[in-house]
Design a protein around this motif. Structure first.
Motif, PDB file in Angstrom:
ATOM      1  N   THR A   1      -8.568  -1.041  -1.770  1.00 50.34           N
ATOM      2  CA  THR A   1      -7.580  -0.984  -0.462  1.00 50.34           C
ATOM      3  C   THR A   1      -5.984  -0.041  -0.978  1.00 50.34           C
ATOM      4  OG1 THR A   1      -8.387  -1.577   1.369  1.00 50.34           O
ATOM      5  CG2 THR A   1      -6.393  -0.497   1.852  1.00 50.34           C
ATOM      6  N   LEU A   2      -5.740  -0.747  -2.097  1.00 54.80           N
ATOM      7  CA  LEU A   2      -4.672  -0.579  -3.579  1.00 54.80           C
ATOM      8  C   LEU A   2      -4.640   0.371  -4.378  1.00 54.80           C
ATOM      9  CD1 LEU A   2      -1.812  -0.447  -3.650  1.00 54.80           C
ATOM     10  CD2 LEU A   2      -2.341  -3.351  -5.874  1.00 54.80           C
TER      11      LEU A   2
ATOM     12  N   VAL B   1      -0.589  -7.591  -2.971  1.00 59.29           N
ATOM     13  CA  VAL B   1      -1.500  -7.519  -2.160  1.00 59.29           C
ATOM     14  C   VAL B   1      -1.885  -8.635  -2.233  1.00 59.29           C
ATOM     15  CG1 VAL B   1      -3.446  -6.795  -1.888  1.00 59.29           C
ATOM     16  CG2 VAL B   1      -1.817  -5.117  -2.690  1.00 59.29           C
TER      17      VAL B   1
ATOM     18  N   LEU C   1       1.103  -1.051  -0.176  1.00 61.02           N
ATOM     19  CA  LEU C   1      -0.022   0.382   0.011  1.00 61.02           C
ATOM     20  C   LEU C   1       0.711   1.105  -0.077  1.00 61.02           C
ATOM     21  CD1 LEU C   1      -2.561  -1.099   2.588  1.00 61.02           C
ATOM     22  CD2 LEU C   1      -2.623  -1.058   0.081  1.00 61.02           C
TER      23      LEU C   1
ATOM     24  N   ALA D   1      -4.806   3.587  -2.053  1.00 62.32           N
ATOM     25  CA  ALA D   1      -4.309   4.164  -1.378  1.00 62.32           C
ATOM     26  C   ALA D   1      -2.956   4.519  -2.882  1.00 62.32           C
ATOM     27  CB  ALA D   1      -3.203   3.141  -1.334  1.00 62.32           C
TER      28      ALA D   1
END
Length: 481
Positions: free
Chosen positions: A420-421, A405, A292, A424
């Motif tokens: 989430t990646l 990830v 991330l 980010a």
């Protein structure tokens, strides 16, 4: 299961005391459906890069200064980044097909209205709203593809084609933006989304199957609201600080709000456990945190340098909008072509080495340009070489981080990990535009600001190489597969 039911029709199945709505899977998704879903994704990503070469034209038309241009760019990425995980929850709760269609209607409508914006405030508000619509489209399109493809191999091919749109959109954005701005005007960069949205809407409304509507828990409202406030307040402080003064009341308040909102977010996520927007249990493997952080650094350098160099090419080197778009081709073409090779490489040797090499290429590509910000043939050659290295670096980094990830999170959090990646990366992009725009604004000349920005972008990429090389996890696939 009744074979006469059309795609998108639902069947109700009784299980105990609950009725589960189970969508009917088509035997095989059509190529047309994949095109329709990919068009929606392409449109979302195109909007991130197509604006870059139109910024000087927008500045002249609406009398916008540097901080205003930063808001035009960041308005979209702030809401897009902050709401990706929530829209994934909406896709699970209400069905991917339905959420995707909502997003298409909103994106097409807002794009058309954006073309008529007559002042900066209106345009920025519309950009914020477009980010929300874009966030609806991304997880929903992937959910529909995943459901429509029943076989693992077929699903992998479809998701691979869908993901390849990333490179195509990055390559097309500056060139298409330059052509449209030069030939028609900056407003046309928003109007192009209208027919794309219409085509995608017609295809997906007719062919897309509905996805399973999962019985998920309540929305992590505290985490969502606090994350939006923290990111928005931080970007506000960084953009407005140089204009209003770092001691200005609203700038100081913005930074204080950032700290408080971040604290609320962390506390809310720890208390919510697995029901959190970012479940703490996901971070049991430090490889996820590394991926991330590396994703944030990658987009910090990429988006920040796209912003700075677009202004530099047109204001210092005198390129037209079209010329500026062509000048970015050495960067964007590798990102459209090379990820196919990179994906195979990551499958064989794992993500750590490709990511580390990619960040190193990005760093060299940025730093090699820094001493050459004039108009000489040598300076322009350094730009071409530097952008080519940078583009190949990006094409190594991004597929490797996706693999990093997926190899670092528990299986039940795979979807949240991918979201989430993406979040980010978009946070990194917003910070890159804000910070490098700040450097550009504080410099005595455009050339000096560009030099400092290239150095900072190169240093951030070097830090990305350090993070990837020391902490990125993930194992290769089975024997070269």
């Amino acid at each position: 299961m009744d074979p006469t039911l059309i795609p998108g029709e639902l069947m109700a199945m009784q299980t105990g005391n609950h009725t589960v709505v189970e969508p009917v899977r088509p035997a095989k998704p059509s190529r047309t459906l994949l095109i329709g879903l990919s068009l929606g994704y392409f449109m979302v990503l195109l909007d991130m890069t197509i604006v870059s070469v139109a910024l000087p034209s927008i500045s002249r038309s609406l009398h916008v200064d540097l901080s205003g241009l930063q808001w035009v760019t960041n308005g979209y990425t702030i809401t897009f980044a902050a709401l990706l995980l929530t829209t994934g929850w909406l896709s699970d709760r209400f069905g991917g097909r339905r959420v995707f269609l909502w997003g298409l209607v909103a994106f097409g409508t807002l794009s058309g209205i954006s073309a008529a914006a007559s002042d900066l405030t209106t345009l920025v508000v519309l950009r914020l709203a477009l980010g929300i619509a874009g966030a609806l489209l991304l997880p929903a399109s992937l959910a529909v593809i995943t459901h429509a493809c029943t076989g693992p191999a077929e699903r992998a091919r479809a998701v691979g084609s869908w993901a390849a749109i990333t490179g195509a959109a990055l390559a097309a954005g500056p060139v298409v933006g330059g052509v449209l701005t030069e030939a028609v005007g900056w407003r046309s960069i928003f109007l192009i989304n209208v027919p794309l949205a219409l085509v995608s809407l017609v295809i997906t409304a007719r062919l897309a199957p509905e996805t399973v509507r999962k019985p998920r828990g309540g929305l992590d409202l505290t985490g969502q609201v606090s994350s939006v406030i923290a990111l928005g307040a931080l970007v506000y402080g960084l953009i407005e600080g140089p204009v209003k003064g770092w001691a200005a009341a609203d700038v100081l308040i913005a930074f204080a709000v950032t700290v408080m909102a971040a604290a609320v977010f962390v506390r809310a996520e720890l208390r919510a456990g697995d029901a959190a927007m970012l479940p703490p249990r996901m971070f049991g493997d430090r490889g996820l945190s590394a991926a991330l952080l590396a994703g944030l650094m990658a987009n910090f350098a990429l988006s920040g340098l796209l912003f700075v160099l677009s202004l530099f090419f047109q204001e210092s080197r005198g390129y037209s909008s079209f010329g500026a778009g062509l000048a970015f081709l050495p960067l964007t073409l590798p990102t459209a072509i090379n990820p196919i090779f990179t994906g195979r490489l990551v499958g064989r040797i794992g993500p750590r080495r490709p990511a580390t090499v990619g960040f190193a290429l990005m760093a060299v590509g940025a730093l090699v340009q820094a001493p050459f910000t004039g108009r000489s043939a040598l300076a322009q050659a350094a730009t071409v070489v530097g952008l080519t290295l940078f583009g190949f670096g990006v094409s190594f980094v991004l597929p490797a981080l996706v693999a990093g990830v997926s190899g670092s999170v528990p299986a039940e959090f795979a979807g949240i990990g991918a979201g989430t990646l993406n979040s980010a990366r978009q946070v990194g992009g917003s910070l890159g535009v804000a910070v490098l725009g700040l450097v550009l604004g504080l410099a005595s000349t455009s050339a000096a600001g560009t030099r400092f920005s290239l150095v900072i972008g190169g240093v951030v990429a070097l830090l990305g190489a350090l993070v990837s090389g020391s902490a990125l996890r993930g194992r290769p696939s089975v024997q070269g597969r």
